[in-house]
Design a protein around this motif. Structure first.
Motif, PDB file in Angstrom:
ATOM      1  N   LEU B 154     -24.717  28.626 -60.043  1.00  0.00           N
ATOM      2  CA  LEU B 154     -25.370  28.532 -61.353  1.00  0.00           C
ATOM      3  C   LEU B 154     -24.594  27.615 -62.294  1.00  0.00           C
ATOM      4  O   LEU B 154     -25.170  26.826 -63.038  1.00  0.00           O
ATOM      5  CB  LEU B 154     -25.467  29.915 -61.991  1.00  0.00           C
ATOM      6  CG  LEU B 154     -26.741  30.694 -61.769  1.00  0.00           C
ATOM      7  CD1 LEU B 154     -26.671  32.005 -62.515  1.00  0.00           C
ATOM      8  CD2 LEU B 154     -27.949  29.904 -62.227  1.00  0.00           C
ATOM      9  N   TRP B 155     -23.269  27.735 -62.242  1.00  0.00           N
ATOM     10  CA  TRP B 155     -22.434  26.938 -63.131  1.00  0.00           C
ATOM     11  C   TRP B 155     -22.556  25.443 -62.792  1.00  0.00           C
ATOM     12  O   TRP B 155     -22.837  24.620 -63.669  1.00  0.00           O
ATOM     13  CB  TRP B 155     -20.980  27.406 -63.034  1.00  0.00           C
ATOM     14  CG  TRP B 155     -19.990  26.472 -63.645  1.00  0.00           C
ATOM     15  CD1 TRP B 155     -20.060  25.919 -64.894  1.00  0.00           C
ATOM     16  CD2 TRP B 155     -18.799  25.983 -63.043  1.00  0.00           C
ATOM     17  NE1 TRP B 155     -18.962  25.118 -65.099  1.00  0.00           N
ATOM     18  CE2 TRP B 155     -18.176  25.133 -63.991  1.00  0.00           C
ATOM     19  CE3 TRP B 155     -18.172  26.190 -61.802  1.00  0.00           C
ATOM     20  CZ2 TRP B 155     -16.970  24.482 -63.733  1.00  0.00           C
ATOM     21  CZ3 TRP B 155     -16.974  25.552 -61.549  1.00  0.00           C
ATOM     22  CH2 TRP B 155     -16.390  24.705 -62.491  1.00  0.00           C
ATOM     23  N   ILE B 156     -22.384  25.129 -61.494  1.00  0.00           N
ATOM     24  CA  ILE B 156     -22.375  23.710 -61.109  1.00  0.00           C
ATOM     25  C   ILE B 156     -23.774  23.108 -61.195  1.00  0.00           C
ATOM     26  O   ILE B 156     -23.997  22.101 -61.866  1.00  0.00           O
ATOM     27  CB  ILE B 156     -21.798  23.544 -59.686  1.00  0.00           C
ATOM     28  CG1 ILE B 156     -20.334  23.961 -59.673  1.00  0.00           C
ATOM     29  CG2 ILE B 156     -21.940  22.090 -59.221  1.00  0.00           C
ATOM     30  CD1 ILE B 156     -19.689  23.947 -58.316  1.00  0.00           C
ATOM     31  N   PHE B 157     -24.740  23.756 -60.513  1.00  0.00           N
ATOM     32  CA  PHE B 157     -26.068  23.132 -60.407  1.00  0.00           C
ATOM     33  C   PHE B 157     -26.976  23.462 -61.588  1.00  0.00           C
ATOM     34  O   PHE B 157     -27.939  22.755 -61.836  1.00  0.00           O
ATOM     35  CB  PHE B 157     -26.737  23.536 -59.091  1.00  0.00           C
ATOM     36  CG  PHE B 157     -25.997  23.050 -57.895  1.00  0.00           C
ATOM     37  CD1 PHE B 157     -26.091  21.721 -57.484  1.00  0.00           C
ATOM     38  CD2 PHE B 157     -25.176  23.905 -57.180  1.00  0.00           C
ATOM     39  CE1 PHE B 157     -25.385  21.269 -56.399  1.00  0.00           C
ATOM     40  CE2 PHE B 157     -24.462  23.455 -56.079  1.00  0.00           C
ATOM     41  CZ  PHE B 157     -24.563  22.129 -55.684  1.00  0.00           C
ATOM     42  N   GLY B 158     -26.660  24.567 -62.270  1.00  0.00           N
ATOM     43  CA  GLY B 158     -27.487  24.931 -63.417  1.00  0.00           C
ATOM     44  C   GLY B 158     -26.932  24.395 -64.718  1.00  0.00           C
ATOM     45  O   GLY B 158     -27.519  23.539 -65.364  1.00  0.00           O
ATOM     46  N   ALA B 159     -25.731  24.894 -65.076  1.00  0.00           N
ATOM     47  CA  ALA B 159     -25.180  24.547 -66.384  1.00  0.00           C
ATOM     48  C   ALA B 159     -24.684  23.103 -66.436  1.00  0.00           C
ATOM     49  O   ALA B 159     -24.950  22.384 -67.394  1.00  0.00           O
ATOM     50  CB  ALA B 159     -24.048  25.506 -66.733  1.00  0.00           C
ATOM     51  N   GLU B 160     -23.965  22.658 -65.399  1.00  0.00           N
ATOM     52  CA  GLU B 160     -23.373  21.330 -65.452  1.00  0.00           C
ATOM     53  C   GLU B 160     -24.375  20.226 -65.108  1.00  0.00           C
ATOM     54  O   GLU B 160     -24.478  19.229 -65.807  1.00  0.00           O
ATOM     55  CB  GLU B 160     -22.163  21.248 -64.509  1.00  0.00           C
ATOM     56  CG  GLU B 160     -21.025  22.175 -64.893  1.00  0.00           C
ATOM     57  CD  GLU B 160     -20.357  21.790 -66.221  1.00  0.00           C
ATOM     58  OE1 GLU B 160     -20.154  20.586 -66.458  1.00  0.00           O
ATOM     59  OE2 GLU B 160     -20.059  22.706 -67.014  1.00  0.00           O
ATOM     60  N   LEU B 161     -25.091  20.406 -63.995  1.00  0.00           N
ATOM     61  CA  LEU B 161     -25.979  19.335 -63.536  1.00  0.00           C
ATOM     62  C   LEU B 161     -27.425  19.509 -64.010  1.00  0.00           C
ATOM     63  O   LEU B 161     -28.183  18.547 -64.049  1.00  0.00           O
ATOM     64  CB  LEU B 161     -25.956  19.253 -61.998  1.00  0.00           C
ATOM     65  CG  LEU B 161     -24.589  18.879 -61.393  1.00  0.00           C
ATOM     66  CD1 LEU B 161     -24.615  19.034 -59.880  1.00  0.00           C
ATOM     67  CD2 LEU B 161     -24.225  17.443 -61.759  1.00  0.00           C
ATOM     68  N   GLY B 162     -27.784  20.736 -64.327  1.00  0.00           N
ATOM     69  CA  GLY B 162     -29.132  20.970 -64.820  1.00  0.00           C
ATOM     70  C   GLY B 162     -30.228  20.835 -63.767  1.00  0.00           C
ATOM     71  O   GLY B 162     -31.387  20.604 -64.084  1.00  0.00           O
ATOM     72  N   TRP B 163     -29.852  20.971 -62.504  1.00  0.00           N
ATOM     73  CA  TRP B 163     -30.852  20.825 -61.448  1.00  0.00           C
ATOM     74  C   TRP B 163     -31.692  22.083 -61.259  1.00  0.00           C
ATOM     75  O   TRP B 163     -32.845  22.017 -60.854  1.00  0.00           O
ATOM     76  CB  TRP B 163     -30.178  20.479 -60.110  1.00  0.00           C
ATOM     77  CG  TRP B 163     -29.570  19.116 -60.101  1.00  0.00           C
ATOM     78  CD1 TRP B 163     -29.677  18.165 -61.082  1.00  0.00           C
ATOM     79  CD2 TRP B 163     -28.752  18.545 -59.084  1.00  0.00           C
ATOM     80  NE1 TRP B 163     -28.969  17.059 -60.737  1.00  0.00           N
ATOM     81  CE2 TRP B 163     -28.398  17.242 -59.508  1.00  0.00           C
ATOM     82  CE3 TRP B 163     -28.293  19.012 -57.835  1.00  0.00           C
ATOM     83  CZ2 TRP B 163     -27.609  16.402 -58.746  1.00  0.00           C
ATOM     84  CZ3 TRP B 163     -27.503  18.177 -57.075  1.00  0.00           C
ATOM     85  CH2 TRP B 163     -27.163  16.874 -57.516  1.00  0.00           C
ATOM     86  N   ILE B 164     -31.059  23.239 -61.456  1.00  0.00           N
ATOM     87  CA  ILE B 164     -31.788  24.493 -61.232  1.00  0.00           C
ATOM     88  C   ILE B 164     -31.835  25.297 -62.536  1.00  0.00           C
ATOM     89  O   ILE B 164     -30.936  25.186 -63.362  1.00  0.00           O
ATOM     90  CB  ILE B 164     -31.145  25.352 -60.118  1.00  0.00           C
ATOM     91  CG1 ILE B 164     -29.648  25.547 -60.428  1.00  0.00           C
ATOM     92  CG2 ILE B 164     -31.361  24.745 -58.752  1.00  0.00           C
ATOM     93  CD1 ILE B 164     -29.017  26.663 -59.649  1.00  0.00           C
ATOM     94  N   PRO B 165     -32.874  26.098 -62.681  1.00  0.00           N
ATOM     95  CA  PRO B 165     -32.973  26.930 -63.886  1.00  0.00           C
ATOM     96  C   PRO B 165     -31.893  28.005 -63.886  1.00  0.00           C
ATOM     97  O   PRO B 165     -31.444  28.443 -62.827  1.00  0.00           O
ATOM     98  CB  PRO B 165     -34.369  27.539 -63.784  1.00  0.00           C
ATOM     99  CG  PRO B 165     -34.778  27.381 -62.373  1.00  0.00           C
ATOM    100  CD  PRO B 165     -34.029  26.250 -61.797  1.00  0.00           C
ATOM    101  N   MET B 166     -31.470  28.442 -65.059  1.00  0.00           N
ATOM    102  CA  MET B 166     -30.368  29.395 -65.161  1.00  0.00           C
ATOM    103  C   MET B 166     -30.772  30.828 -64.848  1.00  0.00           C
ATOM    104  O   MET B 166     -29.923  31.659 -64.535  1.00  0.00           O
ATOM    105  CB  MET B 166     -29.748  29.348 -66.564  1.00  0.00           C
ATOM    106  CG  MET B 166     -28.998  28.066 -66.879  1.00  0.00           C
ATOM    107  SD  MET B 166     -27.582  27.792 -65.787  1.00  0.00           S
ATOM    108  CE  MET B 166     -26.408  28.962 -66.460  1.00  0.00           C
TER     109      MET B 166
END
Lengths: 326, 327
Positions: B154-166
């Motif tokens: 969640l941190w890498i792909f959600g918060a940092e990269l914004g690829w996946i919803p949180m």
């Protein structure tokens, strides 16, 4: 006939339950037997590099836990500063490890706690849960397994129905419900884990003692007039010991994982710092979205290291108990 | 013992286990500290209204009356009403169970397809670097807590990269626009929400079939018929997949049925991390707010899934492996 009995008695005299003056000797013998078995296992275990490394890791964590007050730079649950408006604090201090000019090695939490000190004290909670839960699950499981396997019949039936019932309970949900009923306290989490986890040890030890019971040396001891308890403790137990240790070391890993999960959900002990409660707090304050990774990355690494070590030591034992795997 | 009597005995055992789970639950929730009604009763309420409410939940009757009513209701799959929302618990379960099942089954299918294939390969190429790395990966996957892997993802792909919803299962504001569950499942938005939790869970589940399959392959490969296949000049690939893997598959099938049960029960953490509106997360929320009819109902569903799948695994094993004797 009498002659034969006499001679078979002489072979197994050391298995006899002697009089009270022989008591000390008997205990010494038992002690020696157990010590030799353990020494043999230790030799086989430490053969493998991964097991050695794991033991070093666990040993390191044990040292950290013992000397926590000397290593930690602050009190883990003491607020280090106050916000402008008063007690409520919304921001954290960046770690000095990253070059920030603060006295906090890994920074602070949004509540103003020193993360490094929490991490150090968290070791205590993890080891306490892991070691106590594993000791009792392996202990109870082994005892129940030995008794069920040795006596068989109704005793076996009754004990195994309890085990079957426990197998029907999902681990985490059941522990959650138990902790909710008993109250959020570290000892209650340990108790709930013990209640559920002895099931697998008991089942495996039972099947082992079922087959051991039919072996000649047990039959011989029976013929020689050894009591049930004597046979269980001195002939069956040393032979199932590797299995007990295998499940014990797996038990450490499972207990630490479960405690972290329960605390992460928010059912942890509010008065104890554990890696799980650290993760829970970091989530509650959205450290994820703000990218305050120094808050939630270190506790996870510690959990992972300790759990992997537990599993690897367990696998080392698996090689001893199941030579086919080698 | 014959097959029929085995089935009968196993069914009876199933019923007794279910009854025991129910009884233990009844006892536990009545031991729970705190007045459960305090969460529904507001302080402005008059004494009479309060009394009436307690009466309507049947909390005033003697314990044995409550117990018998509890069992009667259980048999009729009536778990009572939520203290919190006043909805029937059955409705709540019906809302959240499909969400859990979609997530679990997706993760499970991916994990078993990948895990079995990797297990076959690592058993076949024994002693190679490939084998060592797959075994280490599988062990790591089972050692790092899933909820933690979830957090990092969640941190890498959600918060940092914004690829996946949180969080969640659908984007905010889209909840009402679907006409049904299936309508929602087959949307891009849903898939975007599904991919991270399913991947994290799949990675975790994969280790188990991989390790079992590897051991099972090693056993099968040491048998004579493999040599016969070689002597016949069959292609290596044919021997690996058609002859060895197929015979090594048996332990996987029953393990899978049992693991599926535990997967549903173990859904609690991953659903909490990803705020997935599943039955496990609902149970946790119910426990935290002392909404015990809901906690009880969701727990019963989780436990009976395991018990049923255990039962099916037992029966399936006898069917699949004729060498099994029933005693």
């Amino acid at each position: 006939m009498a002659q034969e009995e006499q001679s078979s008695r002489s072979i197994y005299t050391d298995l006899d339950d002697g009089g009270s003056d022989e008591e000390i000797d008997k205990w010494q013998r038992t002690f020696r037997l157990w010590r030799e078995t353990l020494k043999e296992h230790w030799g086989m275990l430490t053969d493998e590099l991964s097991v050695k490394l794991s033991m070093l890791t666990v040993g390191g964590f044990v040292l950290i836990a013992i000397f926590a007050p000397f290593i930690a730079t602050h009190q883990p649950l003491q607020r280090q500063y106050q916000g402008e408006a008063g007690i409520i604090i919304e921001d954290w201090v960046e770690p000095s490890l990253l070059g920030a000019d603060t006295e906090y090695l890994l920074g602070t939490t949004a509540e103003g706690f020193d993360i490094f000190s929490q991490l150090i004290y968290g070791t205590r909670a993890a080891l306490l849960v892991g070691l106590v839960a594993a000791f009792f699950t392996a202990g109870i499981g082994t005892l129940v397994g030995l008794v069920a396997g040795y006596y068989g019949g109704k005793i076996d039936d009754a004990l195994m129905r309890i085990v079957d019932f426990l197998y029907g309970m999902p681990l985490l949900p059941t522990v959650i419900v138990l902790v909710a009923v008993l109250g959020p306290d570290l000892w209650n989490i340990i108790l709930a884990l013990i209640i559920l986890q002895w099931r697998s040890t008991a089942r495996v030890i039972r099947s082992q003692s079922l087959s051991l019971r039919e072996r000649p040396f047990v039959k011989a001891a029976e013929v020689a007039g050894a009591g049930d308890w004597h046979i269980i403790s001195r002939h069956l137990a040393p032979n199932v010991l590797p299995m007990t240790f295998l499940y014990g070391s797996f038990g450490i890993a499972w207990a630490i994982l479960a405690e972290a999960g329960i605390s992460f959900i928010g059912l942890g002990d509010p008065n104890t710092v554990s890696w799980g409660t650290m993760l829970q707090a970091s989530r509650a304050y959205s450290a994820l979205s703000f990218g305050a990774w120094w808050w939630f990355v270190p506790p996870g690494i510690c959990i992972g290291l300790l759990v992997i070590s537990g599993f690897l030591i367990g696998r080392g034992y698996e090689d001893i108990t199941n030579p086919k795997l080698q | 013992m014959g097959k029929a009597s085995f089935v009968v005995r196993r069914t009876l055992q199933l019923l007794v286990t279910l009854w025991a789970v129910g009884t233990v639950l009844f006892g536990l929730f009545r031991l729970m500290p705190g007045d459960p009604t305090s969460y529904v009763i507001s302080s402005q309420m008059t004494q009479e209204a309060r009394q009436e409410l307690i009466e309507s939940y049947g909390l005033n009757d003697p314990l044995h009356v409550q117990y018998i009513r509890f069992l009667e209701n259980l048999v009729q799959l009536n778990f009572g009403q939520s203290f919190h929302s006043n909805q029937p618990v059955t409705d709540i379960i019906a809302t959240y169970m499909p969400n859990t099942l979609v997530l679990m089954l997706t993760a499970f299918i991916v994990a078993y397809a990948l895990g079995i294939t990797l297990g076959v390969l690592s058993g076949w190429y024994r002693g190679s670097r490939f084998e060592r790395s797959t075994v280490i990966t599988a062990l790591t996957a089972r050692s790092v807590p899933t909820f933690y892997v979830g957090l990092i993802v969640l941190w890498i792909f959600g918060a940092e990269l914004g690829w996946i919803p949180m969080s969640g299962m659908t984007s905010l504001g889209t909840g009402g626009q679907y006409s049904g569950f299936l309508d929602m499942v087959f949307t891009v938005d849903f898939l975007r929400h599904l991919i991270a939790p399913a991947a994290v869970l799949g990675f975790y589940y994969m280790g188990y079939p991989l390790l079992i399959m590897r051991t099972s392959m090693l056993e099968v490969l040491s048998e004579d018929f493999i040599d016969v296949c070689r002597a016949k000049g069959l292609k290596e690939r044919t021997i690996m997949f058609k002859h060895a893997a197929r015979n090594a598959l048996l332990p996987i099938i029953t393990a899978a049925a049992i693991a599926l049960g535990y997967a549903v029960g173990g859904s609690v953490l991953i659903e909490t991390v990803f705020a997935w509106p599943g039955i496990g997360r609902e149970m946790v929320r119910a426990v935290l707010r002392r909404d015990f009819p809901v906690a009880q109902g969701t727990f019963i569903v989780l436990a009976s899934t395991i018990i049923f799948l255990n039962f099916i695994a037992d029966l399936a094993y006898g069917y699949l492996d004729p060498r099994v004797t029933y005693d």
